[in-house]
Design a protein around this motif. Structure first.
Motif: not given
Length: 408
Positions: A182, A186-188, A191, A303, A307-311
């Motif tokens: 991730v 990068g982020a979706r 998000i 999280k 700021g990481y996008d671990d969905a």
């Protein structure tokens, strides 16, 4: 030793239970948590992962993991394509009351679900082709070596590190790999967590809880007292984890949530996994409670701040809880439960906690760094991320020309 029909029957059942965890357990659990435009792609990631691992495991994966130890790092490939093993009707070296083939396919299910878990972090934005390339490479250079280190006679096992059913091998490796992916992806574009069908996730979580008895109690490798103990502490930790997460929801938002209850149960299950064969019920209650709080904090506090996008919170739940359970072994390991250990800190043994911490650091760094390398190479060759329009419109129609629901 001679073949034991009771042990063999139990391990056949356990193997089927762990298969159920991946397909359809993980597929349904993850599938319900994302946008409806990505439900089929998300489910397919689990199914195709299981298929790829099922083939590669018997071509070379089992030997790399459980073959004769080479330098404490990897197993030797002596029976490619499982050549002659089924014909020999041999008993497993590490489980001498069941056939080698049964032990091998049981271990295959662990490899499959480990890779499938990672997919929850990258849903809604990773190319399907990139995932197809990632699975065999990660299985080969990350999972197989780590599993050998811990379970196949590698250097961590030689140092005395313990992992009953996969807190380090399964949950820590997948959690760290998820975090690495991730950060690179990068982020979706959107998000926000938009579970489109929590009913799917309820069914998936139920299947995971049910199948986890094969995961943990099956890791006793026989139908006996240790399997019973592992089953009881597994269920206890899951229940406590669910209640603890609901309590945290109530304290923070004023309302318990179904999604929180499911997340807490998974946290309790993941955290007890490495310790299931070494601890009693009191320890299981403590492990499930604190693991759920740690995972809740990682998801709701860590999280957003990093700021990481671990969905679907693979690192926040599986990574954090794998670490928690592995450390708990060093504290609560009980020689009266399992004589392979002289116990943890509560039994006056301070050496074990040091070994557990070493194993956690080594595996965490290895999984993270190797996943970064794999992802960077794949990104250079075929690209990791889907186009912006495909991401916004959804992957089901654009990547598979299918839809989980009637198109309006």
């Amino acid at each position: 030793m001679i073949l034991d029909s009771g042990d063999t029957a139990w391990m056949l059942i356990s193997t089927a239970l762990v298969i159920l965890m991946t397909i359809p357990g993980v597929a349904l659990f993850y599938g319900g948590l994302i946008r409806k435009e990505n439900v089929l792609n998300t489910m397919l990631l689990s199914f195709v992962t299981f298929a790829i691992v099922s083939v590669l495991w018997f071509i070379y994966g089992y030997d790399l993991t459980f073959g004769a130890d080479m330098w404490g790092v990897i197993g030797s490939i002596t029976n490619p394509v499982f050549n002659g093993v089924l014909e020999s009707k041999s008993l497993a070296t590490l489980a001498p009351t069941i056939p080698t083939g049964l032990y091998a396919i049981f271990q295959m299910t662990f490899a499959a679900i480990t890779v499938a878990l990672i997919s929850g972090a990258i849903v809604e934005r990773m190319k399907f082709s990139a995932w197809l390339a990632f699975v065999p490479v990660w299985l080969t250079v990350v999972y197989a070596p780590v599993a050998h280190w811990m379970w196949g006679g590698g250097f961590l096992a030689q140092l005395g590190a313990l992992d009953f059913a996969g807190g380090i091998v399964v949950h820590l490796t997948s959690g760290m790999a998820a975090l690495a992916l991730v950060l690179i992806l990068g982020a979706r574009k959107d998000i926000r967590l938009l579970p489109h069908h929590l009913g799917y996730s309820v069914m998936g979580a139920g299947l995971l809880w049910f199948g986890w008895f094969g995961f943990n109690a099956g890791s006793a490798l026989s139908a006996g007292d240790l399997a019973v103990s592992a089953m009881i502490v597994t269920n206890t930790s899951a229940a406590v984890g669910m209640l603890a997460w609901m309590l945290m929801d109530k304290i923070k938002t004023g309302k318990p949530t179904l999604l929180g209850a499911l997340s807490g149960a998974i946290a309790g299950l993941a955290s007890i996994t490495p310790a299931a064969g070494y601890v009693n019920i009191t320890a299981a209650i403590i492990i499930g409670f604190f693991a759920s709080i740690f995972a809740y904090s990682a998801v709701s506090w860590l999280k957003p701040r990093l700021g990481y996008d671990d969905a679907l919170d693979v690192f926040g739940i599986h990574g954090i809880c794998g670490i928690t359970g592995a450390i708990a072994i060093g504290i609560f390991a009980n020689p009266l439960i399992n004589s392979v250990t002289t116990g943890g800190i509560l039994f006056g043994n301070f050496h074990l906690i040091g070994v557990q911490l070493l194993a956690i650091v080594v595996v965490a760094v290895y999984s993270f760094v190797l996943t970064v390398v794999i992802a960077k190479i794949i990104d250079k060759i075929i690209g990791l991320r889907v186009t912006d329009d495909h991401e916004v419109q959804g992957l089901d129609v654009n990547l598979h020309e299918e839809s989980g629901y009637r198109l309006s």
